[in-house]
Motif scaffolding. Sequence first.
Motif, PDB file in Angstrom:
ATOM      1  N   PRO A 196       0.803  -1.218   0.000  1.00  0.00           N
ATOM      2  CA  PRO A 196       0.000   0.000   0.000  1.00  0.00           C
ATOM      3  C   PRO A 196       0.833   1.264   0.000  1.00  0.00           C
ATOM      4  N   ALA A 199       0.018   4.867   1.701  1.00  0.00           N
ATOM      5  CA  ALA A 199      -1.401   5.207   1.716  1.00  0.00           C
ATOM      6  C   ALA A 199      -2.045   4.810   3.038  1.00  0.00           C
ATOM      7  N   GLU A 203      -6.231   1.343   1.981  1.00  0.00           N
ATOM      8  CA  GLU A 203      -5.625   0.792   0.770  1.00  0.00           C
ATOM      9  C   GLU A 203      -5.346  -0.697   0.915  1.00  0.00           C
ATOM     10  N   ASN A 279       1.714  13.515  -3.831  1.00  0.00           N
ATOM     11  CA  ASN A 279       0.916  13.015  -2.696  1.00  0.00           C
ATOM     12  C   ASN A 279       1.439  13.558  -1.368  1.00  0.00           C
ATOM     13  N   ASN A 282       0.791  12.216   2.158  1.00  0.00           N
ATOM     14  CA  ASN A 282       1.492  11.045   2.666  1.00  0.00           C
ATOM     15  C   ASN A 282       2.762  11.410   3.429  1.00  0.00           C
ATOM     16  N   ASN A 291      -0.225   5.320   9.223  1.00  0.00           N
ATOM     17  CA  ASN A 291      -0.374   4.466   8.058  1.00  0.00           C
ATOM     18  C   ASN A 291       0.636   3.337   7.999  1.00  0.00           C
TER      19      ASN A 291
END
Length: 361
Positions: A196, A199, A203, A279, A282, A291
Amino acid sequence: MKFAVSLSMERFSPQDSMAEAMANMLALARLADAGGFETLWTSEHHTIECTIAPNPFTILTWLAQHTERLRLGTATIVAPYWSPIRLAGEAALCDHLTGGRLEFGIARGAYQYEFDRMAGGMPQQEGVAYMKELVPAVQKLWAGDYAHDGHYWQFPLATAVPKPRQQPHPPIWVAARDPGTFDWAVGIGASILSTPLAAPPAEVAVLGEKFRKAVADHPGRRPRFMMQRRTCVYDRPDEWEVAVRHSLDHGRTFENLFQNIGTVTNGFPEAVPFETVANRANYDPASVRANLMFGTPDEVIEKLQLYEDQGVDQYCLGLSFNLPFALQQKTLRLFIDEVIPHFEARARDRSRAPRLAAAGR
């Protein structure tokens, strides 16, 4: 759920010695072998000091001389860099030299920086077409004489020399994130390597659904499902900052190589500015902590439940992101002492329950 570890030899500064990078990787491999990990995975990369792995088969052959039980996997071979005959022979020889412990993992490739140097500048996204031609050809070469007339490679009748020790061949794993690659991989009898990335946990469920769909569309196939995340385990909840800081810095190095947007000096990539990364959400420290597989043993066990619920057969600890060596060691030891026993006990309880029910207890 079983557990694996992904390791690379790393140098992030000219002051870091190659001897130390080798010694660190070997120490971690021995610790994982003694501690009950199922597989050690290592990658293929070129011209990059932070991931020193021009031929993962060589690295796995070396590690096989110092371990006893670990399965030894390529995660991953980069398909466009190889020819079918060479790959079939190198992999089969590695299978013999590791005592039949090879796990054969392959991918399209990720770093555009490398593709510019190793694949004539082709976009790395095109690597999947090479992979889809390469893997079936390798399978046929492992089986016997085979002539190939494909789009990327052509050769007259030939075979793999040697043939693999494992029959009909080592387990094949394909790195996948998009549904088409999941479907193709399961269809040829391969298992799945996935991640993932950074993410959110949702995810994991998305990837789990892709895996289940591919399996349902190919009745009779029984692939395995491995998922990897950057992992760091520590004693106290307030110790998270070190792991998050190293993850953020390494992520900016990844962005350099993936997007080809930074400089690399004598093999050392710079960490690009946060303003240039994709992104950006993140890269929020709180999100990274939540995460990724960062936490105390209890926190990690709770996070891992999602992976087991999504049918993950093997969770892989991604340890190579310039995490201090002492913290890599601590992560493995805490996993061995507190996390793996938790899941082993649950597996024993699940296997015991039907027997007790049958006995009327």
